[in-house]
Design an enzyme around this catalytic site. Structure first.
Site, PDB file in Angstrom:
ATOM      1  CD1 TRP A   1      58.535  49.040  35.674  1.00 60.45           C
ATOM      2  CD2 TRP A   1      60.471  47.047  36.131  1.00 60.45           C
ATOM      3  NE1 TRP A   1      58.462  48.171  34.739  1.00 60.45           N
ATOM      4  CE2 TRP A   1      59.875  47.139  34.567  1.00 60.45           C
ATOM      5  CE3 TRP A   1      61.332  47.256  36.161  1.00 60.45           C
ATOM      6  CZ2 TRP A   1      60.108  46.181  33.509  1.00 60.45           C
ATOM      7  CZ3 TRP A   1      61.948  46.427  35.369  1.00 60.45           C
ATOM      8  CH2 TRP A   1      61.605  45.540  33.812  1.00 60.45           C
TER       9      TRP A   1
ATOM     10  CG  HIS B   1      58.435  59.876  41.749  1.00 60.37           C
ATOM     11  ND1 HIS B   1      57.412  59.570  43.198  1.00 60.37           N
ATOM     12  CD2 HIS B   1      57.688  59.489  40.693  1.00 60.37           C
ATOM     13  CE1 HIS B   1      56.647  58.775  42.653  1.00 60.37           C
ATOM     14  NE2 HIS B   1      56.414  58.870  41.306  1.00 60.37           N
TER      15      HIS B   1
ATOM     16  CD  GLU C   1      56.954  57.541  45.302  1.00 63.78           C
ATOM     17  OE1 GLU C   1      55.612  56.558  45.490  1.00 63.78           O
ATOM     18  OE2 GLU C   1      57.796  56.183  44.303  1.00 63.78           O
TER      19      GLU C   1
ATOM     20  CB  SER D   1      45.356  55.588  40.456  1.00 60.73           C
ATOM     21  OG  SER D   1      45.906  55.451  41.907  1.00 60.73           O
TER      22      SER D   1
ATOM     23  N   GLY E   1      52.617  53.451  37.099  1.00 59.30           N
ATOM     24  CA  GLY E   1      52.746  52.403  38.386  1.00 59.30           C
ATOM     25  C   GLY E   1      52.421  51.570  38.414  1.00 59.30           C
ATOM     26  N   GLY E   2      51.951  51.220  39.436  1.00 60.74           N
ATOM     27  CA  GLY E   2      51.892  49.972  39.884  1.00 60.74           C
ATOM     28  C   GLY E   2      50.941  48.963  38.024  1.00 60.74           C
TER      29      GLY E   2
END
Length: 249
Positions: free
Chosen positions: A16, A100, A102, A213, A234-235
């Site tokens: 999330w 991750h 990020e 993606s 992810g999204g």
């Protein structure tokens, strides 16, 4: 010898990231809880720390497990802002993401620190999902395998027993949140290299997920590849029906 695909249970995991609130989470978790379970596929979500209690209540007794997006390399002590593995276990976590992209790029986490976090997770009773992946510049320079080998090296050094308990997620940085995705063939090429590295370290059964993606429209073609054992989403994991469609693929 590479393990055949049907010996590795598929895993579809949502990340999330820093999204959600109590109201929207309740709707999303309810949608996941009501989804039809497939015994051939494990489902999990990694939620922000403040919502672990909400996830543990909403998903209890269901077919979706949950985890966190990071963990401290330390068991306890004066580490303000950190969260330990034992704290995550208190909320019923099974999984935790480590390394991750990020975290690596925004927080300067080294590959050794990622391996240390994986050890802390294992010691605390969690399954670490070790994330690796290259940037667009590295990919265009033909450095993908070299970069991933460097990122994996401290993890491979943990030994066969530890490797048997972890999951690896390949997430090309250039495909995360960009709408771009590696082709199934590109992803398989990298997964096969990771599989060979794991096998060389004595681990035949470690699951390798693809992330970047992933959506319902491309999931089936990715999952058809021999060394792709599932997805880190992810999204698309923020929409219950889309996430469940990915799992159904």
């Amino acid at each position: 010898m590479t393990a055949t695909k049907n010996t590795r249970t598929r895993l579809v995991m949502g990340n999330w990231k820093m999204n959600g609130n109590l109201a929207t989470n309740a709707e999303l978790l309810a949608g996941l809880h009501l989804g039809q379970p497939d015994p051939a596929v494990e489902l999990a979500v990694c939620v922000p720390f403040p919502y672990l209690a909400q996830a543990s209540v909403a998903l209890a007794g269901g077919h979706v497990s949950w985890g966190a997006q990071d963990v401290s390399a330390h068991a306890q002590g004066a580490y303000t802002g950190e969260v330990s593995a034992s704290m995550l276990v208190d909320f019923g976590c099974r999984w935790v993401l480590v390394g991750h992209s990020e975290r690596r790029s925004m927080h300067g986490e080294s590959s050794q620190l990622v391996a240390d976090k994986a050890v802390a997770a294992l010691d605390g009773g969690l399954v670490p999902v070790v994330c690796v992946g290259e940037t667009l510049t590295e990919q265009e320079a033909g450095q993908t395998n070299q970069v991933i080998a460097q990122q994996l090296a401290p993890v491979l050094a943990l030994g066969t027993e530890a490797l048997a308990k972890i999951v690896v997620a390949y997430e090309p940085v250039w495909a995360i949140g960009t709408g771009r995705s590696a082709t199934p063939e590109q992803a398989q090429h990298v997964h096969a290299a990771i599989r060979a590295s794991l096998a060389g370290a004595g681990s035949q059964q470690t699951r390798i997920l693809y992330g970047g993606s992933v959506k319902a429209s491309n999931a089936a073609s990715l999952f058809a590849m021999n060394d792709i054992d599932g997805a880190l989403v992810g999204g698309a994991s923020l929409v219950a029906q889309e996430f469940l469609r990915i799992a159904a693929a």
